[in-house]
Design an enzyme around this catalytic site. Structure first.
Site, PDB file in Angstrom:
ATOM      1  N   ASP A 239      41.980 -99.489 -69.521  1.00 40.30           N
ATOM      2  CA  ASP A 239      41.424-100.656 -70.227  1.00 40.30           C
ATOM      3  C   ASP A 239      42.185-101.915 -69.545  1.00 40.30           C
ATOM      4  OD1 ASP A 239      40.258-102.673 -71.751  1.00 40.30           O
ATOM      5  OD2 ASP A 239      40.948-101.605 -73.601  1.00 40.30           O
TER       6      ASP A 239
HETATM    7  C1  BGC Z   1      38.246-104.354 -73.847  1.00 45.87           C
HETATM    8  C2  BGC Z   1      37.537-103.336 -73.440  1.00 45.87           C
HETATM    9  C3  BGC Z   1      36.489-104.297 -72.173  1.00 45.87           C
HETATM   10  C4  BGC Z   1      37.784-104.840 -71.295  1.00 45.87           C
HETATM   11  C5  BGC Z   1      37.155-105.836 -70.256  1.00 45.87           C
HETATM   12  C6  BGC Z   1      39.163-105.009 -73.047  1.00 45.87           C
HETATM   13  O1  BGC Z   1      39.953-106.088 -73.609  1.00 45.87           O
HETATM   14  O2  BGC Z   1      39.449-103.465 -74.949  1.00 45.87           O
HETATM   15  O3  BGC Z   1      36.558-102.897 -74.328  1.00 45.87           O
HETATM   16  O4  BGC Z   1      35.628-103.353 -71.416  1.00 45.87           O
HETATM   17  O5  BGC Z   1      38.674-105.500 -71.901  1.00 45.87           O
HETATM   18  O6  BGC Z   1      36.496-106.951 -70.733  1.00 45.87           O
END
Ligand code: BGC
Length: 763
Positions: A239
């Site tokens: 993530d």
């Molecule tokens: C989120 C993800 C997301 C990623 C990119 C993170 O803060 O948990 O779900 O895909 O950011 O934006």
């Protein structure tokens, strides 16, 4: 960042020899992105573009930030996962996946960051709107369908957030502490299904820790379970910002750190190889996955060169799906559907004119257009007149005046429709809600309106569960308007006026109060640990186990017609179990019933009272009946055995219930299921009773244990006044010696006997 049809790209690259030809530095650099949304270019292939997701494409031209702050190009905002799940229709969700795949390709987005298949453990989790359900079967089947559709159209999925990311509170520091059985049966199960059934291109490791270990570094999770057991052959991406220690992440099984731009962490990998802390072959393997993803993406670009965003067609699909997601929770006296016959309707509440279509955070999509409920109602209301009143304002206003005005409108109309709910700011990524209550001023408004107009319909707009019984007790009809994406306003109008017969079913229990939730005592944890103390009793499994009344049960949803169930039959289909049940539309309108099959077993390992094992959405014309066939694979009956560390199907009688919700089980049948053959060797901890129950063991051991057991029995009966025979049988064989004062079964003899018994009985 559009790489469509890069003619110079070489897709014939032999990945293994290419990666072998790279220097250590080059390989290390492939393990982190080049910029916010893109990987490094490699092997003559374009960089891979990974963007949010999940319910629409959030394409940000250039390398800008995430979290929905910077603008993105308009794309169809489909209903978020919470609404998709309420359709209980994987085929429909597959079509949404296809549309998302086409849109992703049209923007040059290679990997769309979704779906989120985390289990909704606690109703307060701020991101529940991005997740499907409290049930792993429903979550997994919807997630797998979404991935199949998306990838069929040439964009890869990133199943997230792996794993046990079930709250936003302290999401970057909290450890989800979960016992083996609930972890396997509930929290990993949805991911397992998606990986096995739909082969996603990527899996996204979450922010949190799992049983103390960051998931990005968790070798057990990322390597042993995901790859070795489930056979995942794609890429594991972090993530955004989840990696705290790159070297430990590489060792654990993480292939790609995102976002890119952190060259220092590549150097740490190089240094770790040079110091002998990390084997270079591990870095090679990680780099191979990035190259493989780049080749997959290039193949997909070539296979789908003409992908284009068809705004109107996709808006139409978004409306169809939103209509299918709306749940009719209550409809006393058939207040709904509204008639287009010259009567008058008072529409009250800001959500009727300023739609809330999604939640806040990284999934926020800029829609191509937005349906406004009241406009859509007017468009189909025929001669029925529609008056609008604010009722309340999100930011205060003169509440009393607004209420009085709304009540006056309601009194003058034949029926009132009041929109209540939560704003996107109240339900957003990164924070949880403090409770599940609707704002007090909204309940006061409802009181004023219902006092003036008893024929009032409440439409609830929300991403996570809200407390509903105060609403439901006050009005004859309640529509769960969820958050429905950009066409939600049209879908609400369709259902209110009966152009669409509601067929959505709850994918999450609505409790009477948050204190009833099985997770309540342990959420949100303490000292950065949240102990999932309810074990397997998550969602309805827990409410049922505790015999708690709920406002609306899991699986609940009404229709403008009624359905009858008959002729439930259970039969074997090879190793699997086939269920047939006839469902009839007993009303006067076309409609859809979601046939739900729940399984129960009263003896053996501890289980929830019922568990969803199959479902099917069936469309029926008035008077029509259909024999619905559902197959439950034998494996679905298995529980996770914590001594054998594997799935085991227990033998014995299972009850199969067919019903319209988890608490509306209409028909039941029992059937016998054969046990899995498992080797479960006898140990010193096996009881005398267990040994004597086994024919071979009984013969070998009978004589040896007789003396000790006799002694134990007499001790037990003399001193405790208990049933000596029964309690004697419950004594572990390893304790016989000490209970007999050393008179029988010395240690060496016991070991020999157990070996003999295990050898002879094939254990
Ligand atoms: C989120 C993800 C997301 C990623 C990119 C993170 O803060 O948990 O779900 O895909 O950011 O934006």
């Amino acid at each position: 960042m559009n790489h469509e049809n890069d003619a110079s790209a070489d897709i014939s690259v032999d990945i293994d020899s290419f990666v072998d030809s790279l220097s250590l530095e080059e390989k290390a650099s492939l393990g982190s992105g080049a910029a916010f949304w893109v990987t490094e270019r490699t092997a003559g292939l374009p960089a891979v573009v990974m963007e949010d997701g999940p319910h629409g494409v959030r394409h940000q031209p250039g390398d800008v930030d995430h979290m929905g702050i910077a603008p993105s190009a308009p794309a169809t905002c489909f209903p978020p996962a919470t609404a998709l799940a309420q359709t209980w229709d994987p085929e429909l969700i597959e079509r949404v996946g296809e549309a998302l795949g086409t849109e992703a390709r049209s923007f040059g987005t290679d990997v769309l960051l979704g779906p989120g298949v985390n289990i909704k453990r606690d109703p307060r989790c701020g991101r529940n709107f991005e997740y499907f359900s409290e049930d792993p079967l429903l979550s997994g089947r919807m997630g797998a369908a979404w991935v199949r559709g998306l990838q069929r159209r040439g964009a890869g999925a990133s199943v997230k957030h792996f794993a046990a990311n079930n709250q936003e509170f302290e999401r970057m520091r909290s450890s989800s502490d979960i016992d083996e059985r609930p972890l396997r049966e509930i929290y990993l199960r949805s991911f397992e299904r998606v990986v096995r059934e739909a082969q996603p291109w990527t899996v996204m490791a979450s922010y949190n820790r799992l049983n103390g270990v960051p998931t990005t570094e968790n070798h057990w999770l990322l390597t042993k379970v995901l790859r070795d057991e489930w056979g995942f052959d794609g890429l594991v991406v972090s993530d955004w910002g989840a990696v705290a220690d790159r070297v430990r992440a590489v060792l654990g099984g993480l292939d790609l750190q995102m976002p890119g731009g952190d060259a220092g962490s590549d150097q740490e990998v190089v240094d770790a190889v040079r110091s002998g802390e990390l084997d270079e072959s591990v870095v090679t393997e990680r780099a191979r996955r990035t190259v493989q993803l780049a080749r997959r993406a290039e193949n997909a670009r070539r296979a789908h060169p003409d992908a284009a965003l068809d705004v109107d067609r996709h808006h139409g699909l978004a409306r169809e799906v939103a209509g299918r997601a709306i749940v009719l929770l209550k409809n006393d006296g058939d207040v709904l559907p509204l008639a287009a016959d010259g009567r008058s309707v008072a529409v009250i509440g800001p959500f009727a004119v300023e739609p809330r279509i999604q939640g806040g955070g990284s999934s926020r999509v800029v829609p191509t257009k937005v349906d406004v409920a009241v406009d859509e109602m007017r468009a189909i209301a025929g001669s029925t007149t529609i008056a609008v009143a604010d009722g309340y304002r999100h930011d205060g206003g003169d509440a009393e005046h607004l209420r009085a005005e709304a009540a006056r409108h309601a009194a003058e109309a034949d029926v009132a429709v009041v929109f209540l709910g939560l704003t996107a700011a109240e339900e957003a990524e990164g924070t949880d809600r403090p409770d599940i209550d609707l704002p007090t001023h909204q309940l006061e408004l409802l009181k004023a309106v219902t006092a003036a107009q008893p024929r009032t319909v409440a439409v609830i707009v929300h991403g996570g569960v809200v407390r509903l019984h105060e609403v439901a007790d006050r009005v004859p009809a309640v529509l769960d308007g969820s958050i429905l994406g950009q066409a939600g306003g049209g879908a609400i109008a369709d259902v209110l006026f009966g152009r669409v017969n509601p067929s959505g079913r709850l994918a999450e229990t609505v409790p009477l109060r948050i204190e009833d939730a099985p997770s309540f005592p342990t959420y949100p944890g303490d000292q950065f640990h949240v102990r999932y103390g309810e074990g397997i009793f998550v969602g309805y499994r827990g409410y049922d186990r505790m015999k708690r009344d709920v406002a609306f049960p899991f699986g609940h949803g009404l229709s403008y017609t009624t359905f009858e169930y008959r002729d439930l039959h259970i039969s074997a289909a090879g190793d699997d179990i086939q269920i047939t049940v006839t469902v009839a539309n007993a009303g006067t309108r076309d409609g859809r019933e979601v046939v739900q099959i729940y399984v129960a077993k009263d003896d053996g390992v501890q289980r929830p009272p019922v568990e969803l094992k199959a479902f099917r959405s069936v469309r029926l014309a008035p008077g029509e009946s259909s024999e619905t066939v559902l197959v439950i694979s034998r494996d679905e009956l298995a529980y996770w055995d914590i001594s054998l560390h594997r799935w085991v199907v227990e033998g014995g009688r299972y009850t199969f219930h067919a019903g319209a919700s988890s608490r509306d089980l209409r028909l039941s049948k029992e059937t016998e299921v054969e046990a899995d053959t498992v080797r479960r060797p006898f140990t010193e901890n096996s009881t005398i009773g267990e040994l004597l129950a086994h024919p071979v063991a009984a013969r070998v051991l009978a004589a040896a244990v007789q003396q000790g057991a006799g002694q134990a029995r007499s001790t037990a009966s003399k001193e405790l006044g208990i049933d000596a025979k029964k309690s004697g049988l419950r004594i572990p064989v390893g304790r016989v010696r000490s209970l007999s004062g050393g008179a029988s079964l010395p240690k060496a003899e016991l070991t020999r006997l157990l070996e003999a018994v295990n050898a002879e009985s094939g254990n």
